[in-house]
Each structure stands twice: as structure tokens, then as C-alpha cells.
Design an enzyme around this catalytic site. Structure first.
Site, PDB file in Angstrom:
ATOM      1  N   GLU A 107     -17.443  -9.016  -7.872  1.00  0.00           N
ATOM      2  CA  GLU A 107     -17.956  -7.779  -7.523  1.00  0.00           C
ATOM      3  C   GLU A 107     -19.028  -7.364  -8.501  1.00  0.00           C
ATOM      4  OE1 GLU A 107     -16.444  -4.039  -5.089  1.00  0.00           O
ATOM      5  OE2 GLU A 107     -15.710  -4.273  -7.241  1.00  0.00           O
ATOM      6  N   GLU A 155      -7.564   0.425  -6.475  1.00  0.00           N
ATOM      7  CA  GLU A 155      -8.738   0.108  -7.502  1.00  0.00           C
ATOM      8  C   GLU A 155      -8.830   1.283  -8.250  1.00  0.00           C
ATOM      9  OE1 GLU A 155     -12.703  -1.899  -8.279  1.00  0.00           O
ATOM     10  OE2 GLU A 155     -12.442  -1.311  -6.066  1.00  0.00           O
TER      11      GLU A 155
END
Length: 307
Positions: free
Chosen positions: A281, A186
């Protein structure tokens, strides 16, 4: 049950429910929610997102998510939970036919133990996290787990840092690959000290690692901040993207609260044939049950793209 304490969203419906609740001897906050939505993509809430509607119990929260039509779930902190709870959550997800999304491989934090430094002690911490993640993944039926390589090692040339990161990730992939598990890298926008920051850089790293167990987690919020041009950059790196996360910008709240045209982005993702998880998220723009109702309505809106 608490997981069903969701008030319908029209004034007439609210009045009717209040009347029924009075007859039954319960409050309106304990009434049943509306029928679940049939979303086109596999949006994945996280724990705490519906705590006002479902209560504090993780299992009740997961059940409530399923009641609203969500077909996936993610939990960054899963590795820190007791094995018994991990197993219970995994069994609940399986029973509800929900897909388990990412959890974070424990390695000491996003900036900690940087792979770029090439130090054995940092590598050992990461590899130990990968080994323990295998057991967690089995308990919760997970396939993907988030990895952040840490900070830059600014005393080293960029090419040496790249080589150190690639070597560490190859070692991690050797642990995960026999189990069919995938670490998703990420790139983040939280700090200029983070090594991994753009989709093209992450694409290069994944190509160099050259393993089905090392792919990209494309977080739309972070990439909008760092590089913009979301649809084009997703297209360019698509063959290495295995997981997607959501958050509007500015604010990192639900879609429709910022500048990202999520209806168009989701249409693109759907047209690419993506059937994986879309991790939610982000935070919620309004507090309490009203904020949770608005969250669901926002996803209904951006999921309403034409197919």
C-alpha cells in the site's frame, strides 16, 4: 499481450529485444518480461501499480502481477466495483492461485461516522457495510477487510470512547464471524483526529472485542511514523496481527526509498512463520515502465534476506 510488455533490464538484453521486435513488427515495449521471481513472502500489489506495463484493464493487471511472481493482490476500493467485475476478478485470482488481500469496509471514510461517538446512526452505517462486505468477500474469495473506526469524539472521556468502539466492533464481528471473515483494524498516521493511532491501543481493542473476526492490520509505514520501534512493537502485538502492509518512510513509496530497513523487517516476519498477505500500500518513486521495473527490483532486494 499488454500484460507482458516489460523490457528486460540490461543494455544488451534491451538491444536484443529491440532487434527481435523489429523483425516481428512490434515495439520493444510489447516484449515479454523476464522469468517470475519466487518471493519468500506473499507481497500484494494493487491496481494501477503496473498500469504502464499491463494497460488499464484490471484483469490484465492482475495477470501481469502473477507473471512477475506476486502471489497476492489487494484492492481497497473493491466494494465500489460492479458485482460482475468483482466476480471476474475473484475468478482470475483463483485461476492464478493468488490470494485476495484486504478491501475496505464501506463506512463513509476514515474520519467519518466515528464509532467513538456511540451514535446509533453511525453504528448502523458500519453494520450495513459489514453485511454488504460479506457478499463482496464471497465473490472475490476474500478473508480480510479493513476497518478504520473514525475520529475521536473529544467531548467524551477516553474510556467512554473506548467502550463505544469496542461495542461497535463486537457487533461487526457478530456479522463476520459465521462466515470466517476477519476485519482488520488499521491505526493510521494521516490525521491527529483519528481515534486509532498506535499498535498497543489497537491490541487492547482487539483483546477487548475478543473475536477471531477482529484483528490488527499492522501498516509498517503508519506505525513507523506514529511510534517507530517496528520489530519490537510487532513482537509485542504479534498474536493479534492478521495482516501487514508496506510503505517506506518518508514518502510512502516502495522499500529502499526511505529509512526503514525492510530486509530486516521482512526477515523478522518470515521467521515468525507469517504466511499471510503483505499489502503493497504505497506509491512508486519513479514514473512509467522504468518506475515499475524499479519497484520489482526493490522487492527482489528486500526479499533477499537469509533464511
Amino acid at each position: 499481450m499488454k500484460r507482458r510488455n516489460f523490457i528486460k533490464n540490461t543494455a544488451a538484453g534491451g538491444m536484443a529485444l529491440t532487434g527481435l521486435a523489429s523483425v516481428a513488427g512490434v515495439t520493444a515495449a510489447e516484449t515479454v518480461s523476464s522469468a517470475p521471481v519466487s518471493f519468500k513472502l506473499n507481497y500484494a500489489p494493487h491496481l494501477g501499480m503496473f498500469k504502464n506495463s499491463a494497460g488499464d484493464d484490471p484483469i490484465d493487471q492482475i495477470k501481469f502481477m502473477a507473471d512477475q511472481g506476486f502471489t497476492a493482490f489487494e484492492d481497497n476500493g473493491m466494494m465500489g466495483r460492479e458485482p460482475a467485475m468483482q466476480t471476474k476478478m475473484g475468478e482470475t485470482l483463483a485461476r492464478l492461485n493468488m490470494t485476495m488481500g484486504v478491501f475496505v469496509v464501506a463506512k463513509g471514510g476514515n474520519l467519518a461516522n466515528p464509532f467513538a461517538a456511540g451514535k446509533k446512526e453511525y453504528l448502523d452505517i458500519f453494520l450495513d457495510g459489514c453485511k454488504r462486505a460479506v457478499d463482496v468477500a464471497k465473490r472475490v474469495n476474500a478473508k480480510w477487510m479493513t476497518v478504520v473506526p473514525g475520529s475521536f469524539e473529544r467531548r467524551l472521556p477516553t474510556g467512554i470512547q473506548d467502550a463505544n468502539v469496542i461495542d461497535a466492533l463486537r457487533r461487526g464481528a457478530e456479522i463476520l464471524e459465521p462466515h470466517g471473515l476477519v476485519m482488520v483494524l488499521e491505526p493510521l498516521s494521516d490525521s491527529p483526529d483519528l481515534y486509532l493511532q498506535t499498535s498497543d491501543q489497537t491490541y487492547m481493542i482487539c483483546k477487548a472485542v475478543n473475536s477471531p473476526s477482529c484483528k490488527i492490520l499492522y501498516d509498517i509505514y503508519h506505525m513507523q511514523k506514529n511510534e517507530g520501534n517496528v520489530i519490537t512493537n510487532m513482537e509485542r502485538t504479534w498474536d493479534e496481527i492478521a495482516y501487514i502492509q508496506i510503505g517506506d518512510n518518508p514518502g510512502r513509496k516502495e522499500p529502499t526509498t526511505g529509512e526503514i530497513n525492510y530486509k530486516n523487517v521482512f526477515k523478522f516476519i518470515h521467521e515468525k512463520g507469517y504466511t499471510g498477505v503483505m499489502g503493497m500500500e504505497h506509491g512508486i518513486s519513479k514514473q512509467g515502465i522504468e518506475g515499475e521495473k524499479r519497484l520489482i527490483e526493490a522487492y527482489k532486494e528486500v526479499d533477499s534476506f537469509e533464511v
